[in-house]
Design an enzyme around this catalytic site. Sequence first.
Site, PDB file in Angstrom:
ATOM      1  N   GLN A  98      46.204  44.240  43.431  1.00  0.00           N
ATOM      2  CA  GLN A  98      46.435  44.262  41.985  1.00  0.00           C
ATOM      3  C   GLN A  98      45.678  45.419  41.340  1.00  0.00           C
ATOM      4  OE1 GLN A  98      44.784  40.823  39.975  1.00  0.00           O
ATOM      5  NE2 GLN A  98      46.393  40.850  38.440  1.00  0.00           N
ATOM      6  N   GLY A  99      46.396  46.381  40.779  1.00  0.00           N
ATOM      7  CA  GLY A  99      45.781  47.555  40.164  1.00  0.00           C
ATOM      8  C   GLY A  99      45.664  47.405  38.656  1.00  0.00           C
ATOM      9  N   TYR A 100      44.696  46.615  38.217  1.00  0.00           N
ATOM     10  CA  TYR A 100      44.464  46.386  36.791  1.00  0.00           C
ATOM     11  C   TYR A 100      43.180  47.070  36.320  1.00  0.00           C
ATOM     12  CZ  TYR A 100      48.087  42.760  36.022  1.00  0.00           C
ATOM     13  OH  TYR A 100      49.263  42.080  35.863  1.00  0.00           O
ATOM     14  N   SER A 101      42.037  46.544  36.751  1.00  0.00           N
ATOM     15  CA  SER A 101      40.736  46.964  36.217  1.00  0.00           C
ATOM     16  C   SER A 101      40.436  48.430  36.506  1.00  0.00           C
ATOM     17  CB  SER A 101      39.618  46.100  36.803  1.00  0.00           C
ATOM     18  OG  SER A 101      39.736  44.766  36.369  1.00  0.00           O
TER      19      SER A 101
ATOM     20  N   SER B 185      40.847  43.906  44.895  1.00  0.00           N
ATOM     21  CA  SER B 185      40.659  43.016  46.040  1.00  0.00           C
ATOM     22  C   SER B 185      41.640  43.331  47.153  1.00  0.00           C
ATOM     23  CB  SER B 185      40.828  41.560  45.606  1.00  0.00           C
ATOM     24  OG  SER B 185      39.858  41.202  44.650  1.00  0.00           O
TER      25      SER B 185
ATOM     26  N   GLU C 123      48.393  33.747  38.045  1.00  0.00           N
ATOM     27  CA  GLU C 123      47.111  33.789  38.754  1.00  0.00           C
ATOM     28  C   GLU C 123      46.321  32.504  38.557  1.00  0.00           C
ATOM     29  OE1 GLU C 123      43.560  37.073  39.390  1.00  0.00           O
ATOM     30  OE2 GLU C 123      44.531  36.944  37.433  1.00  0.00           O
TER      31      GLU C 123
ATOM     32  N   SER D 227      36.782  38.227  32.119  1.00  0.00           N
ATOM     33  CA  SER D 227      35.404  37.781  31.926  1.00  0.00           C
ATOM     34  C   SER D 227      35.337  36.648  30.906  1.00  0.00           C
ATOM     35  CB  SER D 227      34.536  38.948  31.448  1.00  0.00           C
ATOM     36  OG  SER D 227      34.869  39.295  30.111  1.00  0.00           O
TER      37      SER D 227
ATOM     38  N   GLU E 275      33.516  36.350  28.314  1.00  0.00           N
ATOM     39  CA  GLU E 275      33.496  36.831  26.936  1.00  0.00           C
ATOM     40  C   GLU E 275      34.913  37.050  26.418  1.00  0.00           C
ATOM     41  OE1 GLU E 275      29.669  37.542  28.871  1.00  0.00           O
ATOM     42  OE2 GLU E 275      31.735  38.011  29.422  1.00  0.00           O
TER      43      GLU E 275
END
Length: 380
Positions: free
Chosen positions: A126-129, A161, A245, A359, A361
Amino acid sequence: MSTVEEFRTEVRDWLRTRLTGDFAALKGRGGPGREHEAFAGRLAWERHMAAHGWTCVGWPERYGGRGASIEQQIAFHEEYALADAPARVNHIGEQLLGPTLIEHGTEEQKARFLPPIRAVEELWCQGYSEPDAGSDLAGLRTRAVREGDEWVITGQKTWTSLAHESQWCFVVARTEAPGTRRHSGLSYLLVPLDQPGVEIRPIVQLTGTSEFNEVYFDGARTAASHVVGAPGDGWRIAMATLGYERGVSTLGQQVGFRREWEGLAELARRTGAAADPLLRDRLVRSWIGLETLRATALRGDVDASTAKLAWSHWHRDLGELALDVRGAASLLAAGEPYELDDWQRLFLFSRADTVYAGSSEIQRNIIAERVLGLPKEARA
């Protein structure tokens, strides 16, 4: 269609007869912080499952699944965890990308990508962050430019990951003209990793292992047809993936949580730590929290952010409790040079639970603004 109990029995019986021989040695292997364990064997096991129709059980039958109901999927994940079967290697493809393509992909995309996911022939990440856009996904900087029949991608993803074990990555990138900001102008691209212009660098974690990676795109390419949804509609597709997810597979995760709790309670009894009234009280509160997690998940109508906030903090607190139950011995490595026992690994890896997949937050902001309807937080 079989009843839930008939389906549960079928799953249980199949696992009992198949987790034998070489596969029996895989029991309990893998999982968060331990993805390096017996990866080749776990991959072979999952392909064995695929050959017998036990991957993608919740997918519609026309896409190679079993069309299992939500209740049957819950039974599958619970029985899989109760059998102590090895951690899955194809979770991202099966549980995240597959359902996203089934709902939002073109028929050509479904025909190309779903069969190899179901057969565990192609693994996905998964190419998100990004380094400057972790939980703030809308602030990402990776760009993709259309050149003829291809997208050309430049940028960096992080905390990816299992990228080092994957053949493909679904990448959220900015595809519209410079100046588009936040949620607008993003696209959801399917990108092959085995090509020039892609570099994968493992990140060594606190556990001493490297489940996460940095992924650099320097002119990497993918076909123009490998965009899910319309160009510029990537935010909506990415949010759909995040919804999957946090789906029914988390109930299997909770069976693993229960096994950890029971092991910790037994350790406390064996070492005498349970005689400490404060530790005993924390163990009881932890058990109550676990029961609450299960009851909440079974309702099925709880906001995904609320569920993620609840289980991640519960699991992080269990890791802290584990070291307190072990006492001073928890400060010593099990062996040279940095060999950890299960409780130390639980403590260290669970620190990430409240960060990855959104996260705490950010989850609190989502709950406040989108669920409770409170005024939005001031933003620059």
